[in-house]
Design an enzyme around this catalytic site. Structure first.
Site: not given
Length: 257
Positions: A92, A149
């Site tokens: 991330d 994601d």
């Protein structure tokens, strides 16, 4: 001449006023979710750490309200410790530094923001698994894992290629997008959350549940990551396959609405 509807100014003013009030409570910390009407705060390494400063930069861009800038910059400085800590740095990176350092660099052109964003892009690129041609998710026992994601993280790599004229970032981003398109997006446009590879050979081993009801089901937020992520990959590359994939994901989403 286009006349702006009055409700737009009213909505804009309300957003600014609300965030100004909220910022007095949150300050330069990292809200993740709410419980019993109060924000649950996380450490800077949490995947949503860029969302609050990112919101502040969006408002600052239009309002030039200095408290928004000061809080966003303080949040960004706290992320330096995340960069230095191998065990808490994961896929991330794109979420976190696109919305902080890259946002500040695009708005203000400050060299230290550019340096941080490029440093983050290098660290994200370093997670690339050559055998499976994907960016590894998470840490610890997830050596061969990728997740949908991460389609939202790779725009940081496209930017880094444009900024440095170094194509390696785009090669990695496109390889990851191509692998996601091949093994994560099902023929009907639904998406696996997790795909597990043999990290040595690149062979697909499993598609466990992760988020979603069951291994064969989809997950609304994951569908959104794919829809937006492939749209952004198309925007950066003009590869029609990415646009087609985004449409397929959207059609599945709409059919289930």
């Amino acid at each position: 001449m286009t006349t702006r509807a009055p409700w737009l100014d009213e909505a804009w003013n309300k957003v600014n006023e609300k965030v100004a009030r909220t910022s007095q409570t949150i300050g330069s910390r990292f809200p993740h979710a709410t419980k019993d009407g109060k924000y649950v705060l996380e450490r800077p390494h949490w995947w949503t750490a860029g969302f609050w400063p990112g919101l502040l930069w969006l408002l600052y861009r239009e309002s030039r309200h200095e408290p928004f800038r000061r809080i966003a910059e303080d949040c960004e400085r706290q992320l330096d410790q995340v960069i230095a800590d191998f065990d808490t740095l994961d896929h991330d990176i794109g979420f976190m530094w696109t919305l902080t350092s890259l946002a500040r660099y695009k708005l203000l052109g400050e060299p230290d923001a550019r340096r941080r964003a490029l440093h983050a892009a290098n660290l994200l690129a370093a997670r690339f698994n050559l055998a499976g041609r994907f960016i590894r998710a998470w840490n610890h026992d997830c050596i061969g894992w990728m997740i949908v994601d991460c389609m939202m993280n790779i725009p940081l790599l496209y930017w880094a290629s444009g900024e440095t004229k170094d194509p390696r970032f785009t090669w990695i981003a496109k390889d990851h997008a191509d692998t996601t398109m091949r093994v994560t997006v099902r023929p009907d446009g639904s998406c696996h959350h997790i795909v597990v590879f043999d990290p040595e050979t690149g062979e697909v081993l499993d598609t466990p549940t992760g988020q979603g009801y069951a291994p064969g089901s989809s997950w609304s937020r994951g569908q959104s990551w794919a829809l937006y992520g492939f749209g952004l990959s198309y925007r950066h590359t003009r590869d029609e396959e990415y646009l087609t994939t985004a449409k397929r994901v959207a059609h599945y989403f709409l059919a289930g609405a």
